[in-house]
Design a protein around this motif. Sequence first.
Motif, PDB file in Angstrom:
ATOM      1  N   UNK A 161      38.261 -14.923   6.110  1.00  0.00           N
ATOM      2  CA  UNK A 161      38.916 -15.297   4.857  1.00  0.00           C
ATOM      3  C   UNK A 161      40.227 -14.539   4.753  1.00  0.00           C
ATOM      4  N   UNK A 162      41.315 -15.267   4.502  1.00  0.00           N
ATOM      5  CA  UNK A 162      42.627 -14.676   4.224  1.00  0.00           C
ATOM      6  C   UNK A 162      42.964 -15.048   2.787  1.00  0.00           C
ATOM      7  N   UNK A 163      42.630 -14.175   1.835  1.00  0.00           N
ATOM      8  CA  UNK A 163      42.897 -14.471   0.433  1.00  0.00           C
ATOM      9  C   UNK A 163      41.980 -13.682  -0.470  1.00  0.00           C
ATOM     10  N   UNK A 164      42.285 -13.703  -1.747  1.00  0.00           N
ATOM     11  CA  UNK A 164      41.500 -12.986  -2.744  1.00  0.00           C
ATOM     12  C   UNK A 164      40.164 -13.667  -3.010  1.00  0.00           C
ATOM     13  N   UNK A 165      39.182 -12.864  -3.409  1.00  0.00           N
ATOM     14  CA  UNK A 165      37.835 -13.370  -3.655  1.00  0.00           C
ATOM     15  C   UNK A 165      37.363 -12.859  -5.008  1.00  0.00           C
ATOM     16  N   UNK A 166      36.847 -13.771  -5.845  1.00  0.00           N
ATOM     17  CA  UNK A 166      36.232 -13.422  -7.126  1.00  0.00           C
ATOM     18  C   UNK A 166      34.875 -14.101  -7.178  1.00  0.00           C
ATOM     19  N   UNK A 167      33.811 -13.300  -6.987  1.00  0.00           N
ATOM     20  CA  UNK A 167      32.458 -13.852  -6.899  1.00  0.00           C
ATOM     21  C   UNK A 167      31.501 -12.944  -7.660  1.00  0.00           C
ATOM     22  N   UNK A 168      30.640 -13.543  -8.485  1.00  0.00           N
ATOM     23  CA  UNK A 168      29.673 -12.752  -9.242  1.00  0.00           C
ATOM     24  C   UNK A 168      28.642 -12.106  -8.327  1.00  0.00           C
TER      25      UNK A 168
ATOM     26  N   UNK B 120      36.749 -18.578  -5.603  1.00  0.00           N
ATOM     27  CA  UNK B 120      36.119 -18.257  -6.883  1.00  0.00           C
ATOM     28  C   UNK B 120      34.798 -18.995  -6.934  1.00  0.00           C
ATOM     29  N   UNK B 121      33.710 -18.240  -7.143  1.00  0.00           N
ATOM     30  CA  UNK B 121      32.376 -18.852  -7.183  1.00  0.00           C
ATOM     31  C   UNK B 121      31.406 -17.935  -7.912  1.00  0.00           C
ATOM     32  N   UNK B 122      30.275 -18.500  -8.338  1.00  0.00           N
ATOM     33  CA  UNK B 122      29.218 -17.669  -8.901  1.00  0.00           C
ATOM     34  C   UNK B 122      28.557 -16.853  -7.805  1.00  0.00           C
TER      35      UNK B 122
ATOM     36  N   UNK C  98      36.299  -5.660   5.906  1.00  0.00           N
ATOM     37  CA  UNK C  98      37.081  -6.025   4.725  1.00  0.00           C
ATOM     38  C   UNK C  98      38.357  -5.207   4.740  1.00  0.00           C
ATOM     39  N   UNK C  99      39.492  -5.907   4.818  1.00  0.00           N
ATOM     40  CA  UNK C  99      40.798  -5.252   4.730  1.00  0.00           C
ATOM     41  C   UNK C  99      41.389  -5.634   3.388  1.00  0.00           C
ATOM     42  N   UNK C 100      41.153  -4.801   2.389  1.00  0.00           N
ATOM     43  CA  UNK C 100      41.583  -5.053   1.026  1.00  0.00           C
ATOM     44  C   UNK C 100      40.782  -4.166   0.101  1.00  0.00           C
ATOM     45  N   UNK C 101      41.043  -4.294  -1.176  1.00  0.00           N
ATOM     46  CA  UNK C 101      40.338  -3.476  -2.164  1.00  0.00           C
ATOM     47  C   UNK C 101      39.069  -4.174  -2.623  1.00  0.00           C
ATOM     48  N   UNK C 102      38.011  -3.398  -2.760  1.00  0.00           N
ATOM     49  CA  UNK C 102      36.768  -3.876  -3.355  1.00  0.00           C
ATOM     50  C   UNK C 102      36.713  -3.338  -4.775  1.00  0.00           C
ATOM     51  N   UNK C 103      36.492  -4.208  -5.765  1.00  0.00           N
ATOM     52  CA  UNK C 103      36.389  -3.736  -7.146  1.00  0.00           C
ATOM     53  C   UNK C 103      35.246  -4.446  -7.851  1.00  0.00           C
TER      54      UNK C 103
ATOM     55  N   UNK D 134      41.888  -9.460   2.204  1.00  0.00           N
ATOM     56  CA  UNK D 134      42.268  -9.707   0.818  1.00  0.00           C
ATOM     57  C   UNK D 134      41.400  -8.887  -0.111  1.00  0.00           C
ATOM     58  N   UNK D 135      41.821  -8.824  -1.367  1.00  0.00           N
ATOM     59  CA  UNK D 135      41.081  -8.062  -2.369  1.00  0.00           C
ATOM     60  C   UNK D 135      39.846  -8.830  -2.811  1.00  0.00           C
ATOM     61  N   UNK D 136      38.774  -8.075  -3.106  1.00  0.00           N
ATOM     62  CA  UNK D 136      37.496  -8.664  -3.467  1.00  0.00           C
ATOM     63  C   UNK D 136      37.047  -8.112  -4.813  1.00  0.00           C
ATOM     64  N   UNK D 137      36.850  -8.994  -5.793  1.00  0.00           N
ATOM     65  CA  UNK D 137      36.272  -8.625  -7.090  1.00  0.00           C
ATOM     66  C   UNK D 137      34.886  -9.238  -7.144  1.00  0.00           C
ATOM     67  N   UNK D 138      33.884  -8.443  -7.530  1.00  0.00           N
ATOM     68  CA  UNK D 138      32.496  -8.913  -7.480  1.00  0.00           C
ATOM     69  C   UNK D 138      31.702  -8.346  -8.637  1.00  0.00           C
ATOM     70  N   UNK D 139      30.592  -8.997  -8.946  1.00  0.00           N
ATOM     71  CA  UNK D 139      29.629  -8.470  -9.904  1.00  0.00           C
ATOM     72  C   UNK D 139      28.577  -7.652  -9.175  1.00  0.00           C
ATOM     73  N   UNK D 140      28.081  -8.199  -8.053  1.00  0.00           N
ATOM     74  CA  UNK D 140      27.124  -7.510  -7.181  1.00  0.00           C
ATOM     75  C   UNK D 140      27.480  -7.897  -5.758  1.00  0.00           C
ATOM     76  N   UNK D 141      27.361  -6.931  -4.837  1.00  0.00           N
ATOM     77  CA  UNK D 141      27.735  -7.214  -3.458  1.00  0.00           C
ATOM     78  C   UNK D 141      26.706  -6.635  -2.499  1.00  0.00           C
ATOM     79  N   UNK D 142      26.450  -7.379  -1.411  1.00  0.00           N
ATOM     80  CA  UNK D 142      25.658  -6.904  -0.295  1.00  0.00           C
ATOM     81  C   UNK D 142      26.521  -7.076   0.939  1.00  0.00           C
TER      82      UNK D 142
END
Length: 117
Positions: free
Chosen positions: A62-69, A52-54, A96-101, A81-89
Motif C-alpha cells: 500500500x502506498x497511501x494513508x490508511x484509516x481503519x477501525x 478507509x474502512x471499518x 510499515x514506513x509511516x506513522x502509526x496513530x 504511508x501513515x496509519x490511523x487505527x482503532x485497534x491493530x494486529x
Amino acid sequence: MASTFSVLGADLVIKGHITASTDLHIDGHVEGDITCAALVQGEASVIHGAIKAQSARLSGTVHGGIEVAQLTISKSARIHGDVAYGAVTMEQGAQVEGRLSRGLPGTDGETALTLVD
C-alpha cells in the motif's frame, strides 16, 4: 439487506476511486482511493491510494494513508504511508514506513466506527 462480497482479481488494474458499501477483496492493482466496509488485500496486490474502512486485512503493498477501525497487517504487507487505527494486529515481518496513530481523525483518539461481529 444481504451481505455481499466483491472480488477484484489478480489480472485487474483499476485506475480510479473505489467506493463500496460492502466487503471488498482485492488481488489486483488499484490506483485510487478505496472506501468500503471491509477490505481484504491479497499478497500480490498493490494499492496506490488512501484506504478507509471499518476493518481491513492487508497482505500486499500500500502506498497511501490508511484509516481503519480494526486493522490486521500480515507479515507479507508493505505499507508506505501513515496509519490511523482503532485497534491493530501486526504480524512479525510486516513493514510499515509511516506513522502509526491510535484513533481516527476527528474522534479525539477514540474510534468513531462501531464494530459489528
